[in-house]
Design a protein around this motif. Sequence first.
Motif, PDB file in Angstrom:
ATOM      1  N   MET A   1       0.809  -1.216   0.000  1.00 56.51           N
ATOM      2  CA  MET A   1       0.000   0.000   0.000  1.00 56.51           C
ATOM      3  C   MET A   1       0.847   1.273   0.000  1.00 56.51           C
ATOM      4  O   MET A   1       0.424   2.285  -0.553  1.00 56.51           O
ATOM      5  CB  MET A   1      -0.941   0.008   1.206  1.00 56.51           C
ATOM      6  N   THR A   2       2.023   1.219   0.609  1.00 59.01           N
ATOM      7  CA  THR A   2       2.820   2.448   0.703  1.00 59.01           C
ATOM      8  C   THR A   2       3.338   2.907  -0.661  1.00 59.01           C
ATOM      9  O   THR A   2       3.218   4.097  -0.972  1.00 59.01           O
ATOM     10  CB  THR A   2       3.956   2.323   1.721  1.00 59.01           C
ATOM     11  N   PRO A   3       3.892   2.020  -1.496  1.00 59.56           N
ATOM     12  CA  PRO A   3       4.313   2.528  -2.810  1.00 59.56           C
ATOM     13  C   PRO A   3       3.126   2.954  -3.675  1.00 59.56           C
ATOM     14  O   PRO A   3       3.243   3.916  -4.446  1.00 59.56           O
ATOM     15  CB  PRO A   3       5.087   1.376  -3.436  1.00 59.56           C
ATOM     16  N   VAL A   4       2.005   2.286  -3.536  1.00 61.03           N
ATOM     17  CA  VAL A   4       0.820   2.687  -4.295  1.00 61.03           C
ATOM     18  C   VAL A   4       0.396   4.095  -3.871  1.00 61.03           C
ATOM     19  O   VAL A   4       0.105   4.949  -4.718  1.00 61.03           O
ATOM     20  CB  VAL A   4      -0.331   1.670  -4.111  1.00 61.03           C
ATOM     21  N   ALA A   5       0.374   4.347  -2.568  1.00 63.40           N
ATOM     22  CA  ALA A   5       0.015   5.679  -2.073  1.00 63.40           C
ATOM     23  C   ALA A   5       1.011   6.725  -2.571  1.00 63.40           C
ATOM     24  O   ALA A   5       0.611   7.829  -2.987  1.00 63.40           O
ATOM     25  CB  ALA A   5      -0.038   5.681  -0.548  1.00 63.40           C
ATOM     26  N   ALA A   6       2.301   6.395  -2.565  1.00 65.96           N
ATOM     27  CA  ALA A   6       3.326   7.341  -3.024  1.00 65.96           C
ATOM     28  C   ALA A   6       3.142   7.674  -4.503  1.00 65.96           C
ATOM     29  O   ALA A   6       3.232   8.840  -4.902  1.00 65.96           O
ATOM     30  CB  ALA A   6       4.719   6.771  -2.774  1.00 65.96           C
ATOM     31  N   VAL A   7       2.870   6.659  -5.311  1.00 68.98           N
ATOM     32  CA  VAL A   7       2.657   6.887  -6.748  1.00 68.98           C
ATOM     33  C   VAL A   7       1.401   7.733  -6.968  1.00 68.98           C
ATOM     34  O   VAL A   7       1.410   8.670  -7.775  1.00 68.98           O
ATOM     35  CB  VAL A   7       2.579   5.546  -7.517  1.00 68.98           C
ATOM     36  N   LEU A   8       0.333   7.427  -6.253  1.00 66.72           N
ATOM     37  CA  LEU A   8      -0.907   8.195  -6.412  1.00 66.72           C
ATOM     38  C   LEU A   8      -0.743   9.657  -5.994  1.00 66.72           C
ATOM     39  O   LEU A   8      -1.232  10.560  -6.677  1.00 66.72           O
ATOM     40  CB  LEU A   8      -2.045   7.540  -5.633  1.00 66.72           C
ATOM     41  N   LEU A   9      -0.039   9.894  -4.884  1.00 64.87           N
ATOM     42  CA  LEU A   9       0.179  11.269  -4.434  1.00 64.87           C
ATOM     43  C   LEU A   9       1.055  12.046  -5.414  1.00 64.87           C
ATOM     44  O   LEU A   9       0.805  13.216  -5.706  1.00 64.87           O
ATOM     45  CB  LEU A   9       0.803  11.272  -3.038  1.00 64.87           C
ATOM     46  N   THR A  10       2.082  11.379  -5.940  1.00 64.05           N
ATOM     47  CA  THR A  10       2.962  12.034  -6.914  1.00 64.05           C
ATOM     48  C   THR A  10       2.226  12.277  -8.228  1.00 64.05           C
ATOM     49  O   THR A  10       2.365  13.346  -8.841  1.00 64.05           O
ATOM     50  CB  THR A  10       4.235  11.199  -7.142  1.00 64.05           C
ATOM     51  N   ALA A  11       1.431  11.307  -8.655  1.00 61.52           N
ATOM     52  CA  ALA A  11       0.655  11.477  -9.883  1.00 61.52           C
ATOM     53  C   ALA A  11      -0.361  12.607  -9.728  1.00 61.52           C
ATOM     54  O   ALA A  11      -0.546  13.425 -10.646  1.00 61.52           O
ATOM     55  CB  ALA A  11      -0.047  10.171 -10.256  1.00 61.52           C
ATOM     56  N   ALA A  12      -1.005  12.674  -8.569  1.00 64.01           N
ATOM     57  CA  ALA A  12      -1.966  13.752  -8.323  1.00 64.01           C
ATOM     58  C   ALA A  12      -1.261  15.110  -8.371  1.00 64.01           C
ATOM     59  O   ALA A  12      -1.779  16.066  -8.964  1.00 64.01           O
ATOM     60  CB  ALA A  12      -2.652  13.557  -6.975  1.00 64.01           C
ATOM     61  N   THR A  13      -0.088  15.191  -7.766  1.00 63.24           N
ATOM     62  CA  THR A  13       0.695  16.432  -7.817  1.00 63.24           C
ATOM     63  C   THR A  13       0.982  16.813  -9.260  1.00 63.24           C
ATOM     64  O   THR A  13       0.783  17.967  -9.672  1.00 63.24           O
ATOM     65  CB  THR A  13       2.021  16.264  -7.050  1.00 63.24           C
ATOM     66  N   SER A  14       1.438  15.853 -10.037  1.00 68.20           N
ATOM     67  CA  SER A  14       1.799  16.082 -11.443  1.00 68.20           C
ATOM     68  C   SER A  14       0.609  16.584 -12.246  1.00 68.20           C
ATOM     69  O   SER A  14       0.714  17.567 -12.995  1.00 68.20           O
ATOM     70  CB  SER A  14       2.328  14.785 -12.062  1.00 68.20           C
ATOM     71  N   VAL A  15      -0.507  15.929 -12.093  1.00 68.51           N
ATOM     72  CA  VAL A  15      -1.718  16.314 -12.818  1.00 68.51           C
ATOM     73  C   VAL A  15      -2.162  17.714 -12.400  1.00 68.51           C
ATOM     74  O   VAL A  15      -2.487  18.552 -13.251  1.00 68.51           O
ATOM     75  CB  VAL A  15      -2.846  15.277 -12.582  1.00 68.51           C
ATOM     76  N   GLY A  16      -2.154  17.976 -11.105  1.00 65.98           N
ATOM     77  CA  GLY A  16      -2.549  19.293 -10.620  1.00 65.98           C
ATOM     78  C   GLY A  16      -1.677  20.412 -11.169  1.00 65.98           C
ATOM     79  O   GLY A  16      -2.172  21.468 -11.563  1.00 65.98           O
ATOM     80  N   LEU A  17      -0.374  20.169 -11.240  1.00 63.44           N
ATOM     81  CA  LEU A  17       0.554  21.189 -11.750  1.00 63.44           C
ATOM     82  C   LEU A  17       0.306  21.504 -13.222  1.00 63.44           C
ATOM     83  O   LEU A  17       0.350  22.665 -13.635  1.00 63.44           O
ATOM     84  CB  LEU A  17       1.997  20.729 -11.549  1.00 63.44           C
ATOM     85  N   VAL A  18       0.015  20.478 -14.001  1.00 60.75           N
ATOM     86  CA  VAL A  18      -0.243  20.688 -15.433  1.00 60.75           C
ATOM     87  C   VAL A  18      -1.622  21.325 -15.632  1.00 60.75           C
ATOM     88  O   VAL A  18      -1.763  22.269 -16.416  1.00 60.75           O
ATOM     89  CB  VAL A  18      -0.106  19.367 -16.223  1.00 60.75           C
ATOM     90  N   LEU A  19      -2.635  20.847 -14.922  1.00 57.84           N
ATOM     91  CA  LEU A  19      -3.978  21.410 -15.072  1.00 57.84           C
ATOM     92  C   LEU A  19      -4.060  22.869 -14.621  1.00 57.84           C
ATOM     93  O   LEU A  19      -4.838  23.646 -15.179  1.00 57.84           O
ATOM     94  CB  LEU A  19      -5.007  20.580 -14.300  1.00 57.84           C
ATOM     95  N   ARG A  20      -3.286  23.239 -13.637  1.00 57.93           N
ATOM     96  CA  ARG A  20      -3.281  24.624 -13.177  1.00 57.93           C
ATOM     97  C   ARG A  20      -2.409  25.515 -14.060  1.00 57.93           C
ATOM     98  O   ARG A  20      -2.394  26.722 -13.911  1.00 57.93           O
ATOM     99  CB  ARG A  20      -2.794  24.715 -11.718  1.00 57.93           C
ATOM    100  N   GLY A  21      -1.654  24.893 -14.988  1.00 60.00           N
ATOM    101  CA  GLY A  21      -0.794  25.668 -15.877  1.00 60.00           C
ATOM    102  C   GLY A  21       0.503  26.107 -15.229  1.00 60.00           C
ATOM    103  O   GLY A  21       1.153  27.034 -15.695  1.00 60.00           O
ATOM    104  N   TYR A  22       0.892  25.430 -14.152  1.00 60.02           N
ATOM    105  CA  TYR A  22       2.135  25.772 -13.470  1.00 60.02           C
ATOM    106  C   TYR A  22       3.353  25.146 -14.150  1.00 60.02           C
ATOM    107  O   TYR A  22       4.468  25.629 -13.969  1.00 60.02           O
ATOM    108  CB  TYR A  22       2.098  25.321 -12.012  1.00 60.02           C
ATOM    109  N   HIS A  23       3.142  24.033 -14.869  1.00 60.23           N
ATOM    110  CA  HIS A  23       4.242  23.324 -15.530  1.00 60.23           C
ATOM    111  C   HIS A  23       3.787  22.722 -16.842  1.00 60.23           C
ATOM    112  O   HIS A  23       2.615  22.375 -17.012  1.00 60.23           O
ATOM    113  CB  HIS A  23       4.775  22.183 -14.639  1.00 60.23           C
ATOM    114  N   TRP A  24       4.744  22.592 -17.748  1.00 66.64           N
ATOM    115  CA  TRP A  24       4.535  21.834 -18.976  1.00 66.64           C
ATOM    116  C   TRP A  24       4.582  20.354 -18.627  1.00 66.64           C
ATOM    117  O   TRP A  24       5.229  19.966 -17.648  1.00 66.64           O
ATOM    118  CB  TRP A  24       5.633  22.143 -19.994  1.00 66.64           C
ATOM    119  N   PRO A  25       3.939  19.493 -19.418  1.00 63.37           N
ATOM    120  CA  PRO A  25       4.009  18.046 -19.148  1.00 63.37           C
ATOM    121  C   PRO A  25       5.440  17.502 -19.094  1.00 63.37           C
ATOM    122  O   PRO A  25       5.752  16.670 -18.234  1.00 63.37           O
ATOM    123  CB  PRO A  25       3.207  17.439 -20.308  1.00 63.37           C
TER     124      PRO A  25
END
Length: 178
Positions: free
Chosen positions: A126-150
């Motif tokens: 569960m811990t690596p799954v949670a880490a991947v999900l939190l990092t993926a959520a961060t990544s998606v949020g940054l791109v959707l908010r226009g803070y970073h390019w993909p």
Amino acid sequence: MITWQVLADGPLLDPDERLGLELAGRGPAPLAELFADLGNTQVALPVLACAVLLAWFRRARRAAVYAVVTMAAVPALVVPLKLWTDRQGPLTEATGYYPSGHTTTAMAAYGAAALLLAPHLKRSWMTPVAAVLLTAATSVGLVLRGYHWPLDVVAAWCVGGVLLLALRAGTRNGQPPK
């Protein structure tokens, strides 16, 4: 390879920028902002600190120290890359957006926490799954908010992945941390 694309204005930059501009502003803004904020040091570092303390008190001191060193390596690697590439952000004239420091911070903090906590849990998967999900959520949020390019985010996953592989190699020696 990605850094070369950014430095040389390579063929991946046009599709990256088209995709980034297409995605910027999409989705529910409050949720995207919350996701992007998961990469803030004020959010990610306390999570890692709790895992480091648990590992320390469970006598996995070497792993705890290596996790702290891994997190300290994030700005040591990301800041020079930002200065070297000097990439402009999606919705700003400002530069220094490559690679994403928030994504690298999220991946290093949550990934290191996962590696520290896994040996102490019955459902260690569960811990690596949670880490991947939190990092993926961060990544998606940054791109959707226009803070970073993909590509900024993809490069950060590469940097974070190397850091976590080094952490895992340094703490394992063929056996789980004590």
